[in-house]
Design an enzyme around this catalytic site. Structure first.
Site, PDB file in Angstrom:
ATOM      1  N   GLY A  43       0.745  -1.276  -0.119  1.00 31.91           N
ATOM      2  CA  GLY A  43      -0.512  -0.002   0.199  1.00 31.91           C
ATOM      3  C   GLY A  43       1.118   1.144   0.110  1.00 31.91           C
ATOM      4  CD  GLU A  94       2.454   0.619   7.215  1.00 29.71           C
ATOM      5  OE1 GLU A  94       2.024   1.040   6.398  1.00 29.71           O
ATOM      6  OE2 GLU A  94       2.585  -0.056   8.086  1.00 29.71           O
ATOM      7  CG  ASP A  95      -0.684   2.061   3.611  1.00 30.90           C
ATOM      8  OD1 ASP A  95      -0.341   1.717   5.121  1.00 30.90           O
ATOM      9  OD2 ASP A  95      -0.952   0.777   2.982  1.00 30.90           O
ATOM     10  CG  ASP A  98      -6.693   1.141  11.509  1.00 31.21           C
ATOM     11  OD1 ASP A  98      -7.830   2.143  11.915  1.00 31.21           O
ATOM     12  OD2 ASP A  98      -7.744  -0.217  11.725  1.00 31.21           O
ATOM     13  CE  LYS A 126      -9.227   4.419   9.021  1.00 31.27           C
ATOM     14  NZ  LYS A 126      -9.812   3.442   8.633  1.00 31.27           N
ATOM     15  CG  ASP A 154      -6.091  -4.070  -0.386  1.00 35.85           C
ATOM     16  OD1 ASP A 154      -5.438  -2.796   0.777  1.00 35.85           O
ATOM     17  OD2 ASP A 154      -5.946  -4.898  -0.796  1.00 35.85           O
ATOM     18  NE  ARG A 160      -2.718  -2.975  -3.515  1.00 33.09           N
ATOM     19  CZ  ARG A 160      -3.034  -3.542  -1.357  1.00 33.09           C
ATOM     20  NH1 ARG A 160      -2.393  -2.242  -1.027  1.00 33.09           N
ATOM     21  NH2 ARG A 160      -2.728  -4.443  -1.777  1.00 33.09           N
TER      22      ARG A 160
HETATM   23  P1  5GP Z   1      -2.883  -1.561  12.344  1.00 33.68           P
HETATM   24  O1  5GP Z   1      -2.120   0.242  12.589  1.00 33.68           O
HETATM   25  O2  5GP Z   1      -4.293  -1.557  13.082  1.00 33.68           O
HETATM   26  O3  5GP Z   1      -1.831  -2.080  12.642  1.00 33.68           O
HETATM   27  O4  5GP Z   1      -2.847  -1.763  11.013  1.00 33.68           O
HETATM   28  C1  5GP Z   1      -3.004  -1.004   9.916  1.00 33.68           C
HETATM   29  C2  5GP Z   1      -2.864  -1.613   8.494  1.00 33.68           C
HETATM   30  O5  5GP Z   1      -3.757  -1.719   8.358  1.00 33.68           O
HETATM   31  C3  5GP Z   1      -1.897  -0.965   7.226  1.00 33.68           C
HETATM   32  O6  5GP Z   1      -1.020  -0.728   6.978  1.00 33.68           O
HETATM   33  C4  5GP Z   1      -3.439  -1.420   5.937  1.00 33.68           C
HETATM   34  O7  5GP Z   1      -2.930  -2.405   5.594  1.00 33.68           O
HETATM   35  C5  5GP Z   1      -4.924  -1.338   7.843  1.00 33.68           C
HETATM   36  N1  5GP Z   1      -5.956  -0.789   7.330  1.00 33.68           N
HETATM   37  C6  5GP Z   1      -6.060  -0.230   8.283  1.00 33.68           C
HETATM   38  N2  5GP Z   1      -6.905   0.821   8.409  1.00 33.68           N
HETATM   39  C7  5GP Z   1      -7.415   0.465   7.035  1.00 33.68           C
HETATM   40  C8  5GP Z   1      -8.219   1.699   5.674  1.00 33.68           C
HETATM   41  O8  5GP Z   1      -9.085   2.619   6.493  1.00 33.68           O
HETATM   42  N3  5GP Z   1      -8.033   1.602   4.949  1.00 33.68           N
HETATM   43  C9  5GP Z   1      -7.320   0.517   3.992  1.00 33.68           C
HETATM   44  N4  5GP Z   1      -7.280   0.389   3.125  1.00 33.68           N
HETATM   45  N5  5GP Z   1      -6.183  -0.626   4.556  1.00 33.68           N
HETATM   46  C10 5GP Z   1      -6.423   0.061   6.598  1.00 33.68           C
END
Ligand code: 5GP
Length: 194
Positions: A43, A94-95, A98, A126, A154, A160
């Site tokens: 991503g 990172e993209d 979360d 987020k 995605d 993407r």
């Molecule tokens: P975390 O911070 O919860 O460990 O995970 C981050 C990952 O969750 C990101 O790299 C992505 O793959 C996925 N993710 C979390 N929120 C979103 C979102 O709104 N859209 C997409 N496409 N992926 C998300």
């Protein structure tokens, strides 16, 4: 278009402007240190591609692929970096952050491998969904709770290649059919659903 199932969150020109600012900040902060940018596949690729061209100091680029298991944030390295991170000033690219669980594990792993420093550049944060407190040094945009697609992000491998960031309004429809937004985003495409 009120009945569209996805709504624009950040248009392409605003992404470009913000990525330029992040590139300038990285250039300033890492001058003389030749940072190793480690992009988390897949991503982050559009962000990485634009970010490296906004950086005007010597850098190196490497890649890391992760597999995630379940809700608990357990991650495994599916594709490791080609370069050793030992003694390097690493910038994780990172993209989206979360819960912060993935990033927490990744930072710890890079530190254990002897990186001289570890920082994170993420396009999207987020903030409100964070479960663990993890530092984020370079942040493109703070967003709410919506599920985002586009500019690398995605849903089941789709979307993407959109040049902007969009929030999905009707998640149920997308769960039922991952290609449900093709009509909105690829209107000239003759649909072959697979
Ligand atoms: P975390 O911070 O919860 O460990 O995970 C981050 C990952 O969750 C990101 O790299 C992505 O793959 C996925 N993710 C979390 N929120 C979103 C979102 O709104 N859209 C997409 N496409 N992926 C998300």
């Amino acid at each position: 278009m009120a009945d569209e199932p996805a709504t624009l969150v950040v248009p392409a020109d605003e992404i470009a402007a913000r990525v330029s600012e992040l590139g300038a900040a990285l250039s300033r902060d890492y001058e003389g240190r030749r940072p190793l940018l480690v992009a988390v596949l897949v991503g982050s690729l559009p962000f990485l591609s634009d970010l490296v061209r906004a950086i005007d100091i010597p850098i190196e680029v490497d890649f890391l692929g992760l597999s995630r298991f379940g809700e608990g944030g357990r991650i495994r390295i599916a594709l490791d970096t080609a370069e050793s991170v030992e003694g390097r000033h690493v910038v994780i690219v990172e993209d989206i952050i979360d819960t912060g669980l993935t990033l927490t594990v990744l930072r710890r792993m890079l530190e254990e491998r002897g990186a001289a420093s570890v920082a994170t550049a993420t396009l999207v944060d987020k903030t409100r969904r964070r479960l663990v407190d993890v530092p984020i040094e370079y942040r493109g945009f703070e967003v709410g709770d919506e599920y985002l697609i586009g500019y690398g992000l995605d849903w089941k491998g789709h979307y993407r290649n959109l040049d902007s960031l969009w929030a999905v309004l009707d998640m149920e429809r997308l769960v039922e059919d991952p290609a449900a937004l093709h009509d909105q985003f690829y209107p000239t495409q003759v649909e072959r659903r697979h």
